[in-house]
Design a protein around this motif. Structure first.
Motif, PDB file in Angstrom:
ATOM      1  N   ASN A 141       0.809  -1.226   0.000  1.00  0.00           N
ATOM      2  CA  ASN A 141       0.000   0.000   0.000  1.00  0.00           C
ATOM      3  C   ASN A 141       0.841   1.273   0.000  1.00  0.00           C
ATOM      4  OD1 ASN A 141      -2.534  -1.406   0.141  1.00  0.00           O
ATOM      5  ND2 ASN A 141      -2.079  -1.857   2.277  1.00  0.00           N
ATOM      6  N   HIS A 142       2.172   1.126  -0.052  1.00  0.00           N
ATOM      7  CA  HIS A 142       3.089   2.274  -0.104  1.00  0.00           C
ATOM      8  C   HIS A 142       2.883   3.215   1.084  1.00  0.00           C
ATOM      9  CE1 HIS A 142       4.086   0.936  -4.148  1.00  0.00           C
ATOM     10  NE2 HIS A 142       2.803   0.897  -4.411  1.00  0.00           N
ATOM     11  N   GLU A 143       2.866   2.632   2.299  1.00  0.00           N
ATOM     12  CA  GLU A 143       2.626   3.414   3.522  1.00  0.00           C
ATOM     13  C   GLU A 143       3.668   3.090   4.576  1.00  0.00           C
ATOM     14  OE1 GLU A 143      -2.283   3.524   3.345  1.00  0.00           O
ATOM     15  OE2 GLU A 143      -1.249   2.027   4.588  1.00  0.00           O
ATOM     16  N   SER A 193       1.647   7.806   7.135  1.00  0.00           N
ATOM     17  CA  SER A 193       2.131   8.599   6.011  1.00  0.00           C
ATOM     18  C   SER A 193       2.291   7.715   4.785  1.00  0.00           C
ATOM     19  CB  SER A 193       3.475   9.242   6.356  1.00  0.00           C
ATOM     20  OG  SER A 193       3.999   9.938   5.245  1.00  0.00           O
ATOM     21  N   ASP A 194       2.438   8.348   3.616  1.00  0.00           N
ATOM     22  CA  ASP A 194       2.881   7.615   2.444  1.00  0.00           C
ATOM     23  C   ASP A 194       4.341   7.236   2.660  1.00  0.00           C
ATOM     24  OD1 ASP A 194       4.574   9.815   0.607  1.00  0.00           O
ATOM     25  OD2 ASP A 194       3.154  10.646   2.041  1.00  0.00           O
ATOM     26  N   GLU A 195       4.887   6.321   1.847  1.00  0.00           N
ATOM     27  CA  GLU A 195       6.222   5.795   2.104  1.00  0.00           C
ATOM     28  C   GLU A 195       7.344   6.811   1.892  1.00  0.00           C
ATOM     29  OE1 GLU A 195       6.763   2.446  -0.452  1.00  0.00           O
ATOM     30  OE2 GLU A 195       6.493   3.601  -2.293  1.00  0.00           O
TER      31      GLU A 195
END
Length: 200
Positions: free
Chosen positions: A135-137, A160-162
């Motif tokens: 999920n790119h987190e 947050s996002d990654e």
């Protein structure tokens, strides 16, 4: 003939002694692979997306899961679509866990964890962070300190996002913001900047 018998007896005794050492080895706590000075990159159409470095990587393999453990530190660097260094995460230790039952995986960094978005000039400190690559987190439920040009925030839990572009502290407390700003201030990205530095 006597010399041959003595030599055979010595070899058998010698091997027997070594087998006793092997029997004491706990295979459940022994890595199946060890890599020193690990360095890995991820690219897309020749443009660098991610870089990972670790002094030591140990891989363990069990019936239901496998994982890589980084006992001497771990660093991952994220780049923008045009190849500029944007974010890095550095931690004392890290672990990459993969389940063989449902094929789920997660990354965990722990110890002292530092997350910095160079472009936004924001940095965070915590003791545990999880990275969901699907999920790119990145997220945590632990205590977090966040420093930015807008002020200081602290609290429990962060999501947050990654690339740490949109970090939100879930339960903030005792934070403060910078109300007055100099709008003429020029911010220089010292990591990606190429050219002469401006005089102060």
């Amino acid at each position: 003939m006597m010399a041959t018998a003595v030599a055979v007896a010595f070899i058998v005794y010698s091997c027997k002694g070594k087998l006793k050492v092997a029997e004491r080895l706990n295979l459940a706590q022994t890595p199946v692979q060890t890599v020193d000075s690990m360095f890995a990159v991820q690219t897309n159409k020749g443009i660098l997306q991610m870089r990972m470095e670790a002094k030591v990587m140990e891989r363990y393999d069990y019936d239901t899961c496998s994982y890589e453990y980084f006992p001497k530190g771990f660093a991952v660097y994220g780049y923008t679509d045009d190849g500029k260094l944007e974010t890095y995460i550095i931690s004392d230790k890290a672990k990459h866990h993969r389940s063989k039952v449902n094929n789920k995986e997660y990354w965990a960094a722990f110890g002292h964890v530092l997350i910095e978005n160079i472009i936004k000039q924001e940095s965070m400190e915590t003791d545990t962070i999880y990275w969901d690559r699907t999920n790119h987190e990145i997220y945590t439920d632990c205590y977090v300190k966040m420093f930015s040009p807008d002020g200081f925030m602290q609290g429990y839990g962060m999501h947050s996002d990654e690339r740490a572009r949109n970090s939100i502290i879930m339960k903030p407390f005792n934070s403060y913001g910078v109300v007055v700003k100099d709008t003429t201030t020029v911010v220089i990205d010292s990591v990606n900047f190429i050219g002469p530095l401006l005089k102060k």
